[in-house]
Design a protein around this motif. Sequence first.
Motif, PDB file in Angstrom:
ATOM      1  N   SER A   1      11.733 -48.306  44.144  1.00  0.00           N
ATOM      2  CA  SER A   1      11.469 -48.986  42.870  1.00  0.00           C
ATOM      3  C   SER A   1      11.747 -48.068  41.681  1.00  0.00           C
TER       4      SER A   1
ATOM      5  N   SER B   1      14.001 -45.745  41.566  1.00  0.00           N
ATOM      6  CA  SER B   1      15.448 -45.595  41.417  1.00  0.00           C
ATOM      7  C   SER B   1      16.098 -46.829  40.793  1.00  0.00           C
ATOM      8  N   THR B   2      15.430 -47.980  40.868  1.00  0.00           N
ATOM      9  CA  THR B   2      15.987 -49.204  40.276  1.00  0.00           C
ATOM     10  C   THR B   2      15.458 -49.461  38.872  1.00  0.00           C
TER      11      THR B   2
ATOM     12  N   GLY C   1      16.068 -48.010  36.095  1.00  0.00           N
ATOM     13  CA  GLY C   1      17.119 -47.995  35.083  1.00  0.00           C
ATOM     14  C   GLY C   1      17.813 -49.337  34.971  1.00  0.00           C
ATOM     15  N   ARG C   2      18.079 -49.962  36.110  1.00  0.00           N
ATOM     16  CA  ARG C   2      18.722 -51.281  36.083  1.00  0.00           C
ATOM     17  C   ARG C   2      17.789 -52.328  35.491  1.00  0.00           C
ATOM     18  N   LEU C   3      16.489 -52.199  35.768  1.00  0.00           N
ATOM     19  CA  LEU C   3      15.524 -53.140  35.194  1.00  0.00           C
ATOM     20  C   LEU C   3      15.520 -53.052  33.669  1.00  0.00           C
TER      21      LEU C   3
ATOM     22  N   GLY D   1      17.967 -52.041  31.828  1.00  0.00           N
ATOM     23  CA  GLY D   1      19.227 -52.582  31.355  1.00  0.00           C
ATOM     24  C   GLY D   1      19.212 -54.097  31.248  1.00  0.00           C
ATOM     25  N   ARG D   2      18.490 -54.759  32.140  1.00  0.00           N
ATOM     26  CA  ARG D   2      18.446 -56.230  32.146  1.00  0.00           C
ATOM     27  C   ARG D   2      17.328 -56.790  31.282  1.00  0.00           C
TER      28      ARG D   2
ATOM     29  N   ARG E   1      13.090 -52.106  27.803  1.00  0.00           N
ATOM     30  CA  ARG E   1      11.981 -51.263  28.232  1.00  0.00           C
ATOM     31  C   ARG E   1      10.670 -52.047  28.335  1.00  0.00           C
TER      32      ARG E   1
ATOM     33  N   ALA F   1      10.659 -54.466  31.283  1.00  0.00           N
ATOM     34  CA  ALA F   1      10.467 -53.753  32.550  1.00  0.00           C
ATOM     35  C   ALA F   1       9.008 -53.353  32.731  1.00  0.00           C
TER      36      ALA F   1
END
Length: 425
Positions: free
Chosen positions: A292, A294-295, A297-299, A301-302, A305, A308
Motif C-alpha cells: 500500500s 508503494s502505491t 504515489g499513484r493514489l 496522482g489520481r 493528496r 488519498a
Amino acid sequence: MSPASTGASTIVGAASSVPSSLPCADSRMAPGGPGYRRMSFALFLAGVATFALLYSTQALLPLISGDFGVAASEASWTVAAATGGLALFVLPMSALSERYGRRTVMTASLAVAVAVGLLVPLAPSLGSLVVLRAVQGAALAGLPASATAYLAEEVRPRALVTAIGLFVAGNSVGGMSGRVVTGWVAQEWGWRAAVAVIGVLAVGCAIAFRLLLPAPRHFTPGSLRPGVLVRTVRGHLADPLLCRLYAIGALFMTVFGGVYTVIGYRLTEAPFSLPQGVVGSIFLVYLVGTVSASTAGRLVGRLGRRGALYLAGGTTAAGLLLSLADSLALVLPGLVLITAGFFAGHAVASSAVSKTATTGRAQASALYQSAYYIGSSAGSTVGAIAFHAGGWAGTVGVGVLAVLGVVTITVFGSRAARREALVAA
C-alpha cells in the motif's frame, strides 16, 4: 514498526536536504560500481537491527504482563518508552551527524542500542525494563537521522531511490521479523529468551554493518550551531501545512501503535486463545503495508493528496470496525485494512512534508519522525488503557477517534487551501 514500519519520512526529507555541490559526481557509488553492493547490504542490515530492536517487546506483551503481574497498560510502556526515546532524540542526532559524520553516529548508535539489547533480558523489574527500552530507543535515533544523509552524499542521484529502498526494506523486514521470531521463541522458552535472540541477531547485524559500510568520501563536517537549528525548527512549526501533516502522521500512528500493541492480548484470550507463536505470525500482515505504501504515489496522482488521505482514513476505519467481530475470519481482514490504510496515509503525509519544506528539509522530516513516534507511544499507552477499561472495543474507539482527527484536519486543510486560492486570485 517499520513500515513499520515505518522511517520513510526521514528518508525522503533527509536525502533531499543534502547539498548537491559535491566534489565529483562521478566518484560517487552506483549499482555495479565499487562498494555499492557492500554499502547497500550494510544499510539493509542496519535497518533490520534497528526495527527488530525497537519493537522487540511488542509481540511479547501478554507474556511480560504475566511475568511481572501487571496490566496491559503498564506492559505497553516497554514499547512506548522505546519509540518515545527515538522521537525525542531523532532531531539532536541529526545535528550530531552533521558535525561528527554519518558513519560515526550510526556506528555509535547501533553499538549502544545493541549493548542495551543484551541487558534487556536481564531486567529484574518492569521499571528497569522500561528504562532500558527508553535508552535503547534514544540510541536508535541515530540511524534514521544519519543513514539517508550518508546515501545522498555517497550515491549517485540516479541510484539513490534504489539505495534508499533497500534501507527501507531493512526497516520493514526488521520490524516484521523481530515480532515473528520473538513470538515463536517465546512460545517455547519465554519472553526473555526471545528478546535475547533479537539482541544476538542485532550484534551480528551491527558488526557486519561496521565492516561492510565504506568510509565516507564526500562528507564535509559542519558546525553545531544551536541557534540555526532552533530558528529552522521554529520556522517549520510556524507553517500551518507542516503542522497539519505532523498531526496526521501522529494520529495515523496512534491507531497503528494501539492496535498492534493490544492485538496480542486479544488473540491470546477467549474466544481465540491462539498460541504465542501464531500471534507473532500475525505481524506478517505488515507485508500488506509494503504494497500500500508503494502505491501511495499513484493514489495521489489520481485523487490528490487530500483524496488519498480520505481513502487511507476510510480504509483504516473500516478495518477497525471489522475487527470488532469475534471471528478470526473477520479480524484478520480487518487487520489487513488497518495496515493498508495506515501505511498509505503515512506515505502520503511524509512525502508531502518533503515537498512542502523548501529549506531545512532534514529538520522538517525529523520533526515529522518525532511526531510519528510520539503517536506510536501515545497509541501504545492509550490503546492499552482503553483495552483494560473496555476491551477491544475500547481500543477500537481510540482508533476511530484518531481517524476522525485525520479527516477533520484534512477537511480544515482543504478549506484553508480554498481560502488561499481565493486570496491569490
